[in-house]
Each structure stands twice: as C-alpha cells, then as structure tokens.
Write a protein that holds these residues in place. Structure first.
Motif, PDB file in Angstrom:
ATOM      1  N   GLY A 205       0.836  -1.195   0.000  1.00 28.72           N
ATOM      2  CA  GLY A 205       0.000   0.000   0.000  1.00 28.72           C
ATOM      3  C   GLY A 205       0.868   1.241   0.000  1.00 28.72           C
ATOM      4  O   GLY A 205       2.088   1.173   0.143  1.00 28.72           O
ATOM      5  N   SER A 206       0.234   2.392  -0.149  1.00 25.64           N
ATOM      6  CA  SER A 206       1.004   3.643  -0.177  1.00 25.64           C
ATOM      7  C   SER A 206       0.223   4.796   0.430  1.00 25.64           C
ATOM      8  O   SER A 206       0.458   5.953   0.097  1.00 25.64           O
ATOM      9  N   GLY A 207      -0.699   4.460   1.342  1.00 31.97           N
ATOM     10  CA  GLY A 207      -1.517   5.484   1.978  1.00 31.97           C
ATOM     11  C   GLY A 207      -0.931   5.977   3.283  1.00 31.97           C
ATOM     12  O   GLY A 207       0.288   5.909   3.510  1.00 31.97           O
ATOM     13  N   ASN A 208      -1.805   6.468   4.157  1.00 29.47           N
ATOM     14  CA  ASN A 208      -1.363   7.097   5.400  1.00 29.47           C
ATOM     15  C   ASN A 208      -0.668   6.137   6.349  1.00 29.47           C
ATOM     16  O   ASN A 208       0.294   6.506   7.020  1.00 29.47           O
ATOM     17  N   VAL A 209      -1.135   4.906   6.433  1.00 28.74           N
ATOM     18  CA  VAL A 209      -0.497   3.920   7.307  1.00 28.74           C
ATOM     19  C   VAL A 209       0.935   3.663   6.862  1.00 28.74           C
ATOM     20  O   VAL A 209       1.881   3.723   7.653  1.00 28.74           O
ATOM     21  N   VAL A 210       1.093   3.388   5.583  1.00 30.20           N
ATOM     22  CA  VAL A 210       2.427   3.096   5.039  1.00 30.20           C
ATOM     23  C   VAL A 210       3.348   4.300   5.193  1.00 30.20           C
ATOM     24  O   VAL A 210       4.536   4.150   5.523  1.00 30.20           O
ATOM     25  N   GLU A 211       2.819   5.480   4.983  1.00 33.17           N
ATOM     26  CA  GLU A 211       3.647   6.684   5.135  1.00 33.17           C
ATOM     27  C   GLU A 211       4.205   6.784   6.549  1.00 33.17           C
ATOM     28  O   GLU A 211       5.389   7.083   6.745  1.00 33.17           O
ATOM     29  N   GLN A 212       3.368   6.521   7.544  1.00 33.54           N
ATOM     30  CA  GLN A 212       3.817   6.609   8.938  1.00 33.54           C
ATOM     31  C   GLN A 212       4.836   5.518   9.268  1.00 33.54           C
ATOM     32  O   GLN A 212       5.831   5.764   9.950  1.00 33.54           O
ATOM     33  N   VAL A 213       4.594   4.300   8.780  1.00 29.12           N
ATOM     34  CA  VAL A 213       5.527   3.197   9.046  1.00 29.12           C
ATOM     35  C   VAL A 213       6.870   3.450   8.370  1.00 29.12           C
ATOM     36  O   VAL A 213       7.935   3.254   8.968  1.00 29.12           O
ATOM     37  N   ALA A 214       6.824   3.892   7.114  1.00 25.18           N
ATOM     38  CA  ALA A 214       8.057   4.161   6.372  1.00 25.18           C
ATOM     39  C   ALA A 214       8.872   5.263   7.039  1.00 25.18           C
ATOM     40  O   ALA A 214      10.105   5.188   7.121  1.00 25.18           O
ATOM     41  N   ARG A 215       8.206   6.274   7.543  1.00 25.44           N
ATOM     42  CA  ARG A 215       8.895   7.374   8.202  1.00 25.44           C
ATOM     43  C   ARG A 215       9.596   6.886   9.480  1.00 25.44           C
ATOM     44  O   ARG A 215      10.757   7.216   9.743  1.00 25.44           O
ATOM     45  N   ALA A 216       8.880   6.070  10.269  1.00 22.27           N
ATOM     46  CA  ALA A 216       9.455   5.538  11.509  1.00 22.27           C
ATOM     47  C   ALA A 216      10.630   4.606  11.204  1.00 22.27           C
ATOM     48  O   ALA A 216      11.656   4.631  11.897  1.00 22.27           O
ATOM     49  N   ALA A 217      10.494   3.796  10.165  1.00 17.99           N
ATOM     50  CA  ALA A 217      11.560   2.869   9.791  1.00 17.99           C
ATOM     51  C   ALA A 217      12.801   3.621   9.329  1.00 17.99           C
ATOM     52  O   ALA A 217      13.935   3.259   9.671  1.00 17.99           O
ATOM     53  N   TRP A 218      12.612   4.691   8.562  1.00 19.39           N
ATOM     54  CA  TRP A 218      13.740   5.475   8.065  1.00 19.39           C
ATOM     55  C   TRP A 218      14.508   6.095   9.227  1.00 19.39           C
ATOM     56  O   TRP A 218      15.734   6.086   9.256  1.00 19.39           O
ATOM     57  N   ASP A 228       2.730  -1.357  -4.373  1.00 16.78           N
ATOM     58  CA  ASP A 228       1.360  -0.907  -4.617  1.00 16.78           C
ATOM     59  C   ASP A 228       1.044  -1.144  -6.086  1.00 16.78           C
ATOM     60  O   ASP A 228       1.951  -1.281  -6.910  1.00 16.78           O
ATOM     61  N   LYS A 229      -0.252  -1.156  -6.408  1.00 13.08           N
ATOM     62  CA  LYS A 229      -0.654  -1.354  -7.800  1.00 13.08           C
ATOM     63  C   LYS A 229      -0.575  -0.057  -8.607  1.00 13.08           C
ATOM     64  O   LYS A 229      -0.495  -0.091  -9.830  1.00 13.08           O
ATOM     65  N   ASP A 230      -0.618   1.059  -7.922  1.00 16.49           N
ATOM     66  CA  ASP A 230      -0.728   2.363  -8.569  1.00 16.49           C
ATOM     67  C   ASP A 230       0.604   3.110  -8.524  1.00 16.49           C
ATOM     68  O   ASP A 230       1.067   3.510  -7.461  1.00 16.49           O
ATOM     69  N   ILE A 231       1.209   3.311  -9.685  1.00 10.85           N
ATOM     70  CA  ILE A 231       2.479   4.030  -9.774  1.00 10.85           C
ATOM     71  C   ILE A 231       2.341   5.466  -9.265  1.00 10.85           C
ATOM     72  O   ILE A 231       3.214   5.988  -8.570  1.00 10.85           O
ATOM     73  N   LYS A 233       0.389   6.637  -6.962  1.00  8.14           N
ATOM     74  CA  LYS A 233       0.372   6.660  -5.496  1.00  8.14           C
ATOM     75  C   LYS A 233       1.772   6.471  -4.923  1.00  8.14           C
ATOM     76  O   LYS A 233       2.143   7.078  -3.930  1.00  8.14           O
ATOM     77  N   LEU A 234       2.568   5.628  -5.565  1.00 10.68           N
ATOM     78  CA  LEU A 234       3.949   5.412  -5.120  1.00 10.68           C
ATOM     79  C   LEU A 234       4.772   6.681  -5.306  1.00 10.68           C
ATOM     80  O   LEU A 234       5.588   7.039  -4.446  1.00 10.68           O
ATOM     81  N   GLN A 235       4.561   7.352  -6.432  1.00  6.79           N
ATOM     82  CA  GLN A 235       5.275   8.611  -6.679  1.00  6.79           C
ATOM     83  C   GLN A 235       4.884   9.667  -5.657  1.00  6.79           C
ATOM     84  O   GLN A 235       5.742  10.402  -5.148  1.00  6.79           O
ATOM     85  N   ARG A 236       3.601   9.721  -5.338  1.00  7.09           N
ATOM     86  CA  ARG A 236       3.109  10.685  -4.357  1.00  7.09           C
ATOM     87  C   ARG A 236       3.695  10.388  -2.974  1.00  7.09           C
ATOM     88  O   ARG A 236       4.056  11.302  -2.230  1.00  7.09           O
ATOM     89  N   LEU A 237       3.809   9.102  -2.640  1.00 12.79           N
ATOM     90  CA  LEU A 237       4.372   8.713  -1.350  1.00 12.79           C
ATOM     91  C   LEU A 237       5.831   9.150  -1.243  1.00 12.79           C
ATOM     92  O   LEU A 237       6.251   9.714  -0.230  1.00 12.79           O
ATOM     93  N   LYS A 238       6.613   8.904  -2.289  1.00 14.82           N
ATOM     94  CA  LYS A 238       8.030   9.299  -2.287  1.00 14.82           C
ATOM     95  C   LYS A 238       8.170  10.807  -2.132  1.00 14.82           C
ATOM     96  O   LYS A 238       9.025  11.299  -1.402  1.00 14.82           O
ATOM     97  N   VAL A 246      12.493   2.467  -1.637  1.00 24.02           N
ATOM     98  CA  VAL A 246      12.404   1.424  -2.654  1.00 24.02           C
ATOM     99  C   VAL A 246      10.928   1.123  -2.906  1.00 24.02           C
ATOM    100  O   VAL A 246      10.219   0.649  -2.018  1.00 24.02           O
ATOM    101  N   THR A 247      10.458   1.430  -4.115  1.00 25.38           N
ATOM    102  CA  THR A 247       9.047   1.216  -4.449  1.00 25.38           C
ATOM    103  C   THR A 247       8.937   0.316  -5.674  1.00 25.38           C
ATOM    104  O   THR A 247       9.724   0.438  -6.617  1.00 25.38           O
ATOM    105  N   GLN A 248       7.943  -0.571  -5.655  1.00 26.00           N
ATOM    106  CA  GLN A 248       7.715  -1.487  -6.770  1.00 26.00           C
ATOM    107  C   GLN A 248       6.222  -1.755  -6.907  1.00 26.00           C
ATOM    108  O   GLN A 248       5.462  -1.580  -5.952  1.00 26.00           O
ATOM    109  N   VAL A 249       5.820  -2.199  -8.102  1.00 28.81           N
ATOM    110  CA  VAL A 249       4.412  -2.518  -8.316  1.00 28.81           C
ATOM    111  C   VAL A 249       4.126  -3.926  -7.795  1.00 28.81           C
ATOM    112  O   VAL A 249       4.995  -4.809  -7.832  1.00 28.81           O
ATOM    113  N   ILE A 250       2.915  -4.128  -7.315  1.00 30.36           N
ATOM    114  CA  ILE A 250       2.541  -5.414  -6.722  1.00 30.36           C
ATOM    115  C   ILE A 250       2.644  -6.553  -7.722  1.00 30.36           C
ATOM    116  O   ILE A 250       3.010  -7.675  -7.365  1.00 30.36           O
TER     117      ILE A 250
END
Length: 405
Positions: A205-218, A228-231, A233-238, A246-250
């Motif tokens: 996924g690439s929504g609010n949950v993933v954003e918070q987890v990715a930030r904490a992990a970094w 995620d299936k949507d490129i 959304k991945l671009q927006r997340l980055k 590191v982002t990839q399509v499902i």
C-alpha cells in the motif's frame, strides 16, 4: 427532553460548576440533542466526543446525554462530562433516543431497537460490524445512518479514515517491536545495530499507514520496500516522505522474493469499494520464513492476506504455517484517549456546521461530500458499496431529497 441533571445540582451546590451550565436553555431549530452511548464491544476503548468538545457544543446550544461510564476506557470520567455541561444517565434508551447518536462501532440489533423513526447516528460502517439484518432494522425505522468511513471533506478526502490511519501507522512499529522481540525464534530487534543486518520490512500500500511506518523505519535506519498497484500513489508517497524509498508494483515478480526475505510484512491496502483485494495467497504465506510477522491493518475491509482472520486486543495474534498474524481492526483503540481526541475534533466541526444549517437533514443540501457518508436514508440504502456488500437495492439520495422537498 432532559431537565436539570441531579449531578449538576450537587456539583453546583459544592461550588464547582456554574449554575448556568446546569440546564440546556437554547432550544431552537438549530439545536441538536446528542447521545453518547457506551461501546458494547469489550475491546473498543474510544469515545466520539471529548469533554472539551462537549463544553463547546453545549455553549453553542446543543444538549449532550451520555451513558454512565461511556468514557472510562478513554481516560475521561463522568465528572469531566458533567462539568462540561452534559447529562449522565443509566437509562440506555434515553441515550439512544437522542436526535443524533455518536459512537465508534456500528450499532447492534439490540441498540437499533432502542431508536425511534427520524433519528440519525454516526458510527463505523465496517463490513464485519454490520449485517443485512441490521441494515433492514435501520431502514424499518427510517433512521439516517452515517458511516465514518464514507464521510468526505470538501477536498474529496476521507478525514476519519485518514485520522485513524495516521494513528494506526504510528502504532505499527511499537507493536511489531514488542511481538518480534518476544519471538520464540530468539527475538528480533526492529532497528539498526552496527555490524548486524537490519530487520527487513515489506509494506503493501502507499496510503497514510504506510507513510507513517516508512517514516518511523527510516528514522530507525531500516530500509523498507513498498509495493502498490498504482504508480501514481507510489510517486506521491516518495514525494511526501522526501527521502529515498524502494518502491515497486505489486504485480512485479519481485514481490514473492521480497516477502520470503522479510521479517515484518504490513498490509495496508484500502479499497474504495469497501473490500480490500486479497493479494497474498495462502500458498505465499506458507513459503515465508518461520517467525515472520504479518500485520493486516486493512482487516476491517476483509484483509489483503488469504490467511487473515479477525483478532482483537484481548488476543491480538495467532499463528498459521509458523507465521505470526496480527489482525486487529481497531489499533487506534490502544491509545484510546489520543484517538478519541482526534475523532472528537472532526465530529465537533461536523455538528457545529449542522447546527448552523438548521440540523442534520438540512446539511444534506450543503454538498455532496456529506451526502456520501450516508448509507441509509428514509428506509433505503443510499450507498452503492453498502448495497453491494449486503445485496440491497440502492436509491439515489438526491432523488429521495427532491421527493421530500
């Protein structure tokens, strides 16, 4: 309509509450009587309105009736609400017959039986909390049902979903740390230690949950892989995170390999249809390395792992194929006071606006964003997703409004 609350009189006699707060006197067409019932679920700790919000609403001419002990698990006392100007009662029916009922979980069949025609309630509309029978009972009484998951803001966003996702996302790493550190396989630190390979995390996924987890992990020095299936959304997340990711399509062949190497897999895919696509099959789960932790944060929409099953805060994990699963649908309830304050901020704004427009029904004319939150109105299902989930005919709410005008 409630009169002066005896608790208010007692407090006033003791000089700890002004007498003008004892009674609701601004009775007019814009006033709303609001009920706050106690959550029937043992593992739901949140409440919809904080004492501060109640004080503001009372000051604006609304009446609040709360069931005794409804806010205890959120860290607020009955006295807090009494001081804010609310009434506190043991009479459940009195709370449920208010013009507007606010709660977290969807009402049960028994709770719906307490309601009367023409009322409205705001609560979750999660699939696992509702049933076709409950929908029928709501429509039989012509109650207006408003689902927190469907209410939109003026920009087309989902404010309640976003707020709870933000909290759930920040809770993922602490929960994962606790579970993985206690693993029978020796214990894994969700962190970065010099000279030791860090924990490997895969986020779906690439929504609010993933954003918070990715930030904490970094910040912890852990590199994650996001699928995620949507490129777009991945671009927006980055772009939102502002650091390498590191982002990839499902659909990529890299997903199965990434899953096999992961220590923690977080599923946070959400669907506009109300049902999450199940993308990780039972076979894929069976090939994960023992001790891997799966956290299915979208379990309230059905989950994105075929092996997922609803769990609760009393027993949050279970094991399949040697893989630990965490499938709690109400993670924010772990920090009930914070979550309640976040919910309260949003609901207070919603109620104040309703008061200014003349009431809940009058708000339906103010814009499509509010209408999208309603899934039952005047005896009909008005939300397409809900109609599909429970196999009910759907009517356009705008046509229903026009027929009543």
């Amino acid at each position: 309509m409630s009169t002066i609350n005896p608790f208010h009189e007692l407090l006033a006699q003791q000089g700890i509450m002004p007498k003008e707060a004892m009674s609701w006197t601004k009775q007019n067409a814009k006033s709303i009587q609001i009920g706050l019932p106690k959550e029937s679920s043992t593992y739901e700790n949140r409440i919809s309105l904080s004492p501060q919000a109640v004080q503001l609403l009372v000051a604006n001419g609304h009446e609040l009736i709360m069931e005794r002990g409804a806010a205890d698990r959120a860290g607020f006392s009955d006295a807090d609400y009494l001081l804010a100007g609310a009434s506190v009662t043991d009479q459940i029916q009195e709370v449920w017959q208010c013009g507007l009922v606010l709660k977290i979980n969807a009402p049960t069949i028994e709770e719906i039986s307490y309601m009367k025609p023409g009322q409205a309630f705001v609560a979750s509309a999660a699939k696992y909390q509702l049933s076709a029978e409950a929908i029928d009972q709501i429509n039989a009484k012509k109650v207006m049902a408003i689902g927190l998951e469907y209410v939109e803001d003026n920009g087309g966003g989902l404010p309640f979903v976003k707020s709870m996702a933000e909290i759930a996302g920040q809770m993922v790493m602490p929960i994962a740390s606790q579970i993985l550190s206690a693993s029978q396989g020796g214990g894994i630190l969700v962190g970065n230690v010099t000279g030791v390979s860090p924990c490997r995390i895969v986020l779906l996924g690439s929504g609010n949950v993933v954003e918070q987890v990715a930030r904490a992990a970094w910040h912890a020095g852990i590199q994650v892989q996001v699928f995620d299936k949507d490129i777009y959304k991945l671009q927006r997340l980055k772009q939102s995170l502002g650091f390498p990711l590191v982002t990839q399509v499902i659909d990529s062949e890299n997903l199965p390999n990434a899953l096999k190497e992961a220590n923690l897999i977080v599923g946070a895919l959400r669907s506009d249809s109300g049902v999450t696509p199940c993308i990780i099959t039972e076979e894929m789960v069976s090939k994960l390395k023992p001790g891997t932790l799966i956290m299915d944060v979208c379990i309230d929409q059905g989950g994105c792992f075929e092996t997922s099953e609803l769990s609760h805060l009393g027993k949050p994990t279970f094991t399949k194929y040697g893989i630990t699963h965490y499938c709690v649908p109400n993670i924010p309830s772990l920090v009930a006071q914070t979550a309640s304050l976040a919910m309260s901020n949003l609901l207070t704004s919603f109620i104040l606006k309703a008061g200014k427009t003349g009431g809940i029904e009058e708000m339906l004319w103010q814009g499509k964003s509010f209408m999208k939150g309603i899934y039952c109105y005047q005896g009909h299902v008005t939300n397409g997703h809900m109609g599909k989930l429970f196999k009910k005919a759907v009517k356009d709410i705008q046509l229903l409004l026009l027929s009543r005008s």
